[in-house]
Structures are given as structure tokens and as C-alpha cells.
Design a protein around this motif. Structure first.
Motif, PDB file in Angstrom:
ATOM      1  N   MET A   1       7.975 -26.246 142.371  1.00 22.14           N
ATOM      2  CA  MET A   1       7.020 -25.895 141.390  1.00 22.14           C
ATOM      3  C   MET A   1       6.830 -26.740 140.275  1.00 22.14           C
ATOM      4  O   MET A   1       8.038 -27.020 139.910  1.00 22.14           O
ATOM      5  N   ASN A   2       5.520 -27.001 139.602  1.00 20.10           N
ATOM      6  CA  ASN A   2       5.727 -27.743 138.475  1.00 20.10           C
ATOM      7  C   ASN A   2       5.747 -26.863 137.283  1.00 20.10           C
ATOM      8  O   ASN A   2       5.744 -25.728 137.405  1.00 20.10           O
ATOM      9  N   ALA A   3       6.062 -27.660 136.107  1.00 19.87           N
ATOM     10  CA  ALA A   3       6.364 -26.627 134.933  1.00 19.87           C
ATOM     11  C   ALA A   3       5.041 -25.866 134.377  1.00 19.87           C
ATOM     12  O   ALA A   3       5.287 -24.826 133.846  1.00 19.87           O
ATOM     13  N   GLN A   4       3.981 -26.545 134.807  1.00 24.02           N
ATOM     14  CA  GLN A   4       2.779 -26.034 134.253  1.00 24.02           C
ATOM     15  C   GLN A   4       2.610 -24.494 134.995  1.00 24.02           C
ATOM     16  O   GLN A   4       2.184 -23.433 134.484  1.00 24.02           O
ATOM     17  N   LEU A   5       2.586 -24.477 136.316  1.00 19.64           N
ATOM     18  CA  LEU A   5       2.683 -23.351 137.131  1.00 19.64           C
ATOM     19  C   LEU A   5       3.588 -22.327 136.658  1.00 19.64           C
ATOM     20  O   LEU A   5       3.306 -21.208 136.421  1.00 19.64           O
ATOM     21  N   ILE A   6       4.785 -22.786 136.386  1.00 22.23           N
ATOM     22  CA  ILE A   6       5.670 -21.677 135.880  1.00 22.23           C
ATOM     23  C   ILE A   6       5.337 -21.168 134.611  1.00 22.23           C
ATOM     24  O   ILE A   6       5.639 -19.955 134.555  1.00 22.23           O
ATOM     25  N   ALA A   7       4.837 -21.865 133.760  1.00 19.29           N
ATOM     26  CA  ALA A   7       4.473 -21.305 132.429  1.00 19.29           C
ATOM     27  C   ALA A   7       3.338 -20.566 132.579  1.00 19.29           C
ATOM     28  O   ALA A   7       3.264 -19.467 131.838  1.00 19.29           O
ATOM     29  N   VAL A   8       2.428 -20.695 133.407  1.00 17.84           N
ATOM     30  CA  VAL A   8       1.400 -19.736 133.481  1.00 17.84           C
ATOM     31  C   VAL A   8       1.622 -18.666 134.267  1.00 17.84           C
ATOM     32  O   VAL A   8       1.269 -17.399 133.809  1.00 17.84           O
ATOM     33  N   LEU A   9       2.548 -18.683 135.309  1.00 21.76           N
ATOM     34  CA  LEU A   9       3.283 -17.238 135.843  1.00 21.76           C
ATOM     35  C   LEU A   9       3.936 -16.630 134.851  1.00 21.76           C
ATOM     36  O   LEU A   9       3.943 -15.274 134.721  1.00 21.76           O
ATOM     37  N   ALA A  10       4.647 -17.242 134.162  1.00 22.82           N
ATOM     38  CA  ALA A  10       5.444 -16.337 133.010  1.00 22.82           C
ATOM     39  C   ALA A  10       4.560 -15.935 132.015  1.00 22.82           C
ATOM     40  O   ALA A  10       4.843 -14.598 131.637  1.00 22.82           O
ATOM     41  N   LEU A  11       3.596 -16.477 131.626  1.00 24.87           N
ATOM     42  CA  LEU A  11       2.445 -15.763 130.619  1.00 24.87           C
ATOM     43  C   LEU A  11       1.841 -14.821 131.392  1.00 24.87           C
ATOM     44  O   LEU A  11       1.445 -13.672 130.694  1.00 24.87           O
ATOM     45  N   ALA A  12       1.461 -15.028 132.599  1.00 23.72           N
ATOM     46  CA  ALA A  12       0.738 -13.730 133.463  1.00 23.72           C
ATOM     47  C   ALA A  12       1.975 -12.559 133.406  1.00 23.72           C
ATOM     48  O   ALA A  12       1.120 -11.498 133.025  1.00 23.72           O
ATOM     49  N   ALA A  13       2.868 -12.908 133.709  1.00 22.09           N
ATOM     50  CA  ALA A  13       3.930 -11.626 133.921  1.00 22.09           C
ATOM     51  C   ALA A  13       4.085 -10.794 132.473  1.00 22.09           C
ATOM     52  O   ALA A  13       4.317  -9.623 132.508  1.00 22.09           O
ATOM     53  N   GLY A  14       4.273 -11.617 131.414  1.00 18.15           N
ATOM     54  CA  GLY A  14       4.543 -11.152 130.066  1.00 18.15           C
ATOM     55  C   GLY A  14       3.157 -10.279 129.730  1.00 18.15           C
ATOM     56  O   GLY A  14       3.193  -9.140 129.104  1.00 18.15           O
ATOM     57  N   THR A  15       2.070 -10.972 129.919  1.00 17.32           N
ATOM     58  CA  THR A  15       0.650 -10.128 129.818  1.00 17.32           C
ATOM     59  C   THR A  15       0.813  -9.018 130.217  1.00 17.32           C
ATOM     60  O   THR A  15       0.430  -7.767 129.740  1.00 17.32           O
ATOM     61  N   TYR A  16       0.987  -8.980 131.762  1.00 18.10           N
ATOM     62  CA  TYR A  16       0.969  -7.909 132.555  1.00 18.10           C
ATOM     63  C   TYR A  16       1.798  -6.503 132.005  1.00 18.10           C
ATOM     64  O   TYR A  16       1.719  -5.575 132.040  1.00 18.10           O
ATOM     65  N   ALA A  17       3.121  -7.114 131.689  1.00 10.96           N
ATOM     66  CA  ALA A  17       4.079  -6.203 130.817  1.00 10.96           C
ATOM     67  C   ALA A  17       3.420  -5.455 129.870  1.00 10.96           C
ATOM     68  O   ALA A  17       3.938  -4.319 129.510  1.00 10.96           O
ATOM     69  N   PHE A  18       2.871  -6.353 128.773  1.00  8.69           N
ATOM     70  CA  PHE A  18       2.495  -5.824 127.604  1.00  8.69           C
ATOM     71  C   PHE A  18       1.232  -4.700 127.864  1.00  8.69           C
ATOM     72  O   PHE A  18       1.306  -3.638 127.423  1.00  8.69           O
ATOM     73  N   ARG A  19       0.581  -5.047 129.064  1.00 11.16           N
ATOM     74  CA  ARG A  19      -0.603  -4.137 129.132  1.00 11.16           C
ATOM     75  C   ARG A  19      -0.017  -2.717 129.958  1.00 11.16           C
ATOM     76  O   ARG A  19      -0.511  -1.738 129.782  1.00 11.16           O
ATOM     77  N   LEU A  20       1.333  -2.857 130.427  1.00 12.62           N
ATOM     78  CA  LEU A  20       1.558  -1.723 131.455  1.00 12.62           C
ATOM     79  C   LEU A  20       2.528  -1.042 130.387  1.00 12.62           C
ATOM     80  O   LEU A  20       2.776   0.341 130.423  1.00 12.62           O
ATOM     81  N   ALA A  21       3.025  -1.716 129.092  1.00 19.07           N
ATOM     82  CA  ALA A  21       3.954  -0.817 128.437  1.00 19.07           C
ATOM     83  C   ALA A  21       3.176   0.352 127.666  1.00 19.07           C
ATOM     84  O   ALA A  21       3.745   1.297 127.292  1.00 19.07           O
ATOM     85  N   GLY A  22       1.754  -0.133 127.265  1.00 17.42           N
ATOM     86  CA  GLY A  22       1.024   0.880 126.573  1.00 17.42           C
ATOM     87  C   GLY A  22       0.871   2.301 127.509  1.00 17.42           C
ATOM     88  O   GLY A  22       1.418   3.403 126.733  1.00 17.42           O
ATOM     89  N   PRO A  23       0.531   2.229 128.302  1.00 16.51           N
ATOM     90  CA  PRO A  23       0.494   3.631 129.190  1.00 16.51           C
ATOM     91  C   PRO A  23       1.753   4.231 129.436  1.00 16.51           C
ATOM     92  O   PRO A  23       2.126   5.418 129.492  1.00 16.51           O
ATOM     93  N   LEU A  24       2.803   3.450 129.620  1.00 16.24           N
ATOM     94  CA  LEU A  24       4.260   3.915 130.249  1.00 16.24           C
ATOM     95  C   LEU A  24       5.003   4.689 128.802  1.00 16.24           C
ATOM     96  O   LEU A  24       5.687   5.559 129.103  1.00 16.24           O
ATOM     97  N   LEU A  25       4.692   4.118 127.743  1.00 15.80           N
ATOM     98  CA  LEU A  25       5.396   4.554 126.366  1.00 15.80           C
ATOM     99  C   LEU A  25       4.658   5.471 125.702  1.00 15.80           C
ATOM    100  O   LEU A  25       5.027   5.995 124.643  1.00 15.80           O
ATOM    101  N   HIS A  26       3.303   5.718 126.170  1.00 15.42           N
ATOM    102  CA  HIS A  26       2.452   6.676 125.336  1.00 15.42           C
ATOM    103  C   HIS A  26       3.245   7.997 125.428  1.00 15.42           C
ATOM    104  O   HIS A  26       3.529   8.573 126.325  1.00 15.42           O
ATOM    105  N   GLY A  27       3.452   8.569 124.272  1.00 16.53           N
ATOM    106  CA  GLY A  27       3.969   9.805 124.283  1.00 16.53           C
ATOM    107  C   GLY A  27       5.516   9.823 124.086  1.00 16.53           C
ATOM    108  O   GLY A  27       5.928  10.719 123.338  1.00 16.53           O
TER     109      GLY A  27
END
Length: 104
Positions: A1-27
Motif C-alpha cells: 500500500m502506498n502512503a497516500q492510501l494509508i493516509a486516506v484510510l486513516a482519515l476516513a476511520a477518524g471521521t467515522y469515529a467522530f461521527r459515531l462518538a456523538g450518538p454513542l456519548l449522547h447523554g
């Protein structure tokens, strides 16, 4: 895998984690009122900075006077609660007319 693909996948995972954190931590997490006020103010400041940058800059230089005038008209129309289409068409019309008149 090249470095750009790894960076894109890491950013995608981080973005998904941020979006998931809201509903999971609500309340579960209770922020103090002061923190909520600061977050609201911070979001407003970021939006105003984005608006100013987009309205005033083109590339590395000043965008000219037509664009800020159009943004100003759009802002006034939005503030007066005009329909969205009127805001967009009004801002575009002012910008176009000023450019047609030779105002850069």
C-alpha cells in the motif's frame, strides 16, 4: 500500500469515529454551561472566518470589491429572512452587475 492510501484510510476511520462518538456519548457526557458557550462561540468565529476568507480572497490576493459587495447583500437578505433562492440570486446579481459595470 502506498502512503497516500494509508493516509486516506486513516482519515476516513477518524471521521467515522467522530461521527459515531456523538450518538454513542449522547447523554453520558455532560459539558458545563461555560464549555457549551465557548463551543458555540468558537463555531461562530470559524464560520465568520470562512465567510471572510471566501469573500475577500481569490488565490493569494484580494478578490476585488464586487464579491464582498455580493456577500454583504446576501448576508443582509439572509438576516432579513428572505427565501434562500432570493438570497442567492440577489448576491449573484449584485456581484454580476458590479462586474459588468467594471468594478473588479
Amino acid at each position: 500500500m502506498n502512503a497516500q492510501l494509508i493516509a486516506v484510510l486513516a482519515l476516513a476511520a477518524g471521521t467515522y469515529a467522530f461521527r459515531l462518538a456523538g450518538p454513542l456519548l449522547h447523554g453520558r457526557v455532560q459539558l458545563p454551561d461555560r464549555v457549551q458557550e465557548l463551543l458555540t462561540s468558537g463555531a461562530t468565529v470559524l464560520l465568520v472566518a470562512l465567510l471572510a476568507t471566501g469573500a475577500l480572497m481569490a488565490g493569494h490576493g484580494f478578490a476585488g470589491w464586487a464579491r464582498p459587495a455580493g456577500v454583504l447583500v446576501g448576508g443582509v437578505l439572509a438576516w432579513r429572512r428572505a427565501p434562500f433562492a432570493v438570497v442567492v440570486v440577489g448576491a449573484a446579481a449584485v456581484t454580476a452587475l458590479l462586474r459588468l459595470a467594471g468594478v473588479a
